[in-house]
Design a protein around this motif. Sequence first.
Motif, PDB file in Angstrom:
ATOM      1  N   ASN A   1       0.984   4.046  -2.884  1.00 48.47           N
ATOM      2  CA  ASN A   1       0.738   5.456  -2.601  1.00 48.47           C
ATOM      3  C   ASN A   1       1.888   6.324  -3.101  1.00 48.47           C
ATOM      4  OD1 ASN A   1      -1.808   5.268  -1.454  1.00 48.47           O
ATOM      5  ND2 ASN A   1      -1.004   4.856   0.585  1.00 48.47           N
ATOM      6  N   THR A   2       3.116   5.840  -2.936  1.00 47.78           N
ATOM      7  CA  THR A   2       4.273   6.571  -3.457  1.00 47.78           C
ATOM      8  C   THR A   2       4.201   6.670  -4.969  1.00 47.78           C
ATOM      9  OG1 THR A   2       5.631   5.756  -1.627  1.00 47.78           O
ATOM     10  CG2 THR A   2       6.791   6.601  -3.548  1.00 47.78           C
TER      11      THR A   2
ATOM     12  N   ASN B   1       0.829  -1.202   0.000  1.00 48.31           N
ATOM     13  CA  ASN B   1       0.000   0.000   0.000  1.00 48.31           C
ATOM     14  C   ASN B   1       0.865   1.255   0.000  1.00 48.31           C
ATOM     15  OD1 ASN B   1      -2.304   1.580   0.089  1.00 48.31           O
ATOM     16  ND2 ASN B   1      -2.473   1.478   2.307  1.00 48.31           N
TER      17      ASN B   1
ATOM     18  N   ILE C   1       1.515   6.576  -6.801  1.00 44.39           N
ATOM     19  CA  ILE C   1       0.423   7.501  -7.130  1.00 44.39           C
ATOM     20  C   ILE C   1       0.918   8.938  -7.044  1.00 44.39           C
ATOM     21  CG2 ILE C   1      -1.752   8.445  -6.257  1.00 44.39           C
ATOM     22  CD1 ILE C   1      -2.597   5.571  -5.622  1.00 44.39           C
ATOM     23  N   GLU C   2       1.681   9.250  -5.997  1.00 44.55           N
ATOM     24  CA  GLU C   2       2.205  10.608  -5.851  1.00 44.55           C
ATOM     25  C   GLU C   2       3.125  10.967  -7.020  1.00 44.55           C
ATOM     26  OE1 GLU C   2       4.056  10.974  -2.030  1.00 44.55           O
ATOM     27  OE2 GLU C   2       2.210  10.510  -0.958  1.00 44.55           O
TER      28      GLU C   2
END
Length: 96
Positions: free
Chosen positions: A33-34, A29, A36-37
């Motif tokens: 998330n990294t 996860n 996605i950033e």
Amino acid sequence: MDANDKSLTQFATRVRQMILQYQSVQKQNADLNTRIEVLDGRVKELEAELKQAHIDYESLKMAKMIEISDGELDTAKKRLSKLIRDVNKCITLLSE
């Protein structure tokens, strides 16, 4: 070992497996998330680039219109007049 000890050991093993699986999912996860950033940053860069390209295109289009209206308008009129004369000559020749 009696049945309770065996069940307790099995339960403890499954709890450890679930904890390890939970940690693995947490890491996945965090990685996602990294990512996605990073991708969001890239999207913002591309949107800014696209916006600048639109601005440049509109400026170029405006400059081209001004260029045509200044110098090439007389040339275009002369070419059009010559084409009209040529068409009139052809009509005259066909009419004879």
